[in-house]
Write a protein that holds these residues in place. Structure first.
Motif, short mmCIF file in Angstrom:
data_model
loop_
_atom_site.label_atom_id
_atom_site.label_comp_id
_atom_site.label_asym_id
_atom_site.label_seq_id
_atom_site.Cartn_x
_atom_site.Cartn_y
_atom_site.Cartn_z
N ASN A 105 -7.53 10.88 -0.78
CA ASN A 105 -6.89 9.56 -0.89
C ASN A 105 -5.83 9.58 -2.00
O ASN A 105 -6.00 10.24 -3.02
N ILE A 106 -4.78 8.79 -1.81
CA ILE A 106 -3.72 8.70 -2.81
C ILE A 106 -4.25 7.99 -4.05
O ILE A 106 -4.92 6.96 -3.96
N GLN A 107 -3.94 8.56 -5.21
CA GLN A 107 -4.30 7.94 -6.48
C GLN A 107 -3.23 8.28 -7.50
O GLN A 107 -2.41 9.16 -7.30
N ASP A 108 -3.24 7.60 -8.62
CA ASP A 108 -2.34 7.86 -9.74
C ASP A 108 -0.88 7.94 -9.31
O ASP A 108 -0.20 8.94 -9.52
N VAL A 109 -0.37 6.88 -8.73
CA VAL A 109 1.03 6.85 -8.31
C VAL A 109 1.90 6.49 -9.50
O VAL A 109 1.60 5.58 -10.25
N LYS A 140 0.85 -1.19 0.00
CA LYS A 140 0.00 0.00 0.00
C LYS A 140 0.89 1.24 0.00
O LYS A 140 1.85 1.33 0.76
N TRP A 141 0.57 2.20 -0.87
CA TRP A 141 1.33 3.44 -0.93
C TRP A 141 0.96 4.34 0.24
O TRP A 141 -0.21 4.49 0.56
N TYR A 168 2.57 11.01 -6.18
CA TYR A 168 1.15 10.71 -6.21
C TYR A 168 0.31 11.96 -6.37
O TYR A 168 0.74 13.07 -6.09
N LYS A 169 -0.91 11.73 -6.84
CA LYS A 169 -1.96 12.74 -6.86
C LYS A 169 -2.97 12.34 -5.79
O LYS A 169 -2.97 11.22 -5.31
N VAL A 170 -3.83 13.26 -5.44
CA VAL A 170 -4.89 12.94 -4.49
C VAL A 170 -6.24 13.21 -5.14
O VAL A 170 -6.37 14.09 -5.99
N ASP A 171 -7.25 12.44 -4.71
CA ASP A 171 -8.60 12.67 -5.20
C ASP A 171 -9.28 13.70 -4.31
O ASP A 171 -8.68 14.25 -3.39
N TYR A 212 1.28 16.58 -9.12
CA TYR A 212 1.61 15.60 -8.09
C TYR A 212 1.82 16.30 -6.76
O TYR A 212 2.54 17.27 -6.66
#
Length: 144
Positions: free
Chosen positions: A127-131, A77-78, A120-123, A103
């Motif tokens: 939450n972390i997304q698009d790592v 998990k990132w 990473y980006k966040v939604d 990012y």
């Protein structure tokens, strides 16, 4: 008579003609057209290299933290680097990604005794997304 003729020639040669000016401006425009895209490309490459170096430094800090007998959760998990236990091993604080302002920060995961670091980006809910993984193997656009 000869002096009058020489004065007439010298009077004409004091300035540049319109054609000469247009040619010089055209040459300068061509050179700028070649140089500016190359400069932008080199700036982006420098930002990518800075991010890759920062990811490697974070990975080395995590490995030093583990070598000192401290443990991290072993899960696939990132997690964001901000607030992590190993920050004291990172000189200069937590870096911010330079390549793209999309990012938010660097993240890591420690799974099966392997360290991975990415950006990473966040939604909208945080939450972390698009790592994009940068260490140990960089992904596009970080592949050069």
């Amino acid at each position: 008579m000869l002096s009058w003729f020489l004065k007439k020639i010298n009077a004409r040669q004091k300035g540049f003609t319109l054609i000469e000016m247009i040619v010089v401006i055209g040459i300068i425009a061509i050179l700028v057209g070649i140089a500016v895209p190359q400069a932008v490309k080199q700036i982006n490459r420098a930002k990518i290299n800075a991010d890759l170096a920062n990811a490697r430094n974070i990975a080395m800090a995590i490995q030093q933290y583990i070598l000192d007998g401290k443990s991290l959760e072993n899960e696939d998990k990132w997690k964001p680097v901000d607030g992590a236990d190993f920050l004291s091993y990172l000189s200069g604080g937590v870096p911010k990604p330079k390549y793209s302002s999309d990012y938010k920060g660097f993240c890591y995961k420690y799974f099966n005794e392997t360290v991975s670091v990415g950006v990473y980006k966040v939604d909208n809910s945080g939450n972390i997304q698009d790592v994009i993984s940068l260490y140990p193997t960089p992904e596009s656009p970080y592949n050069q």
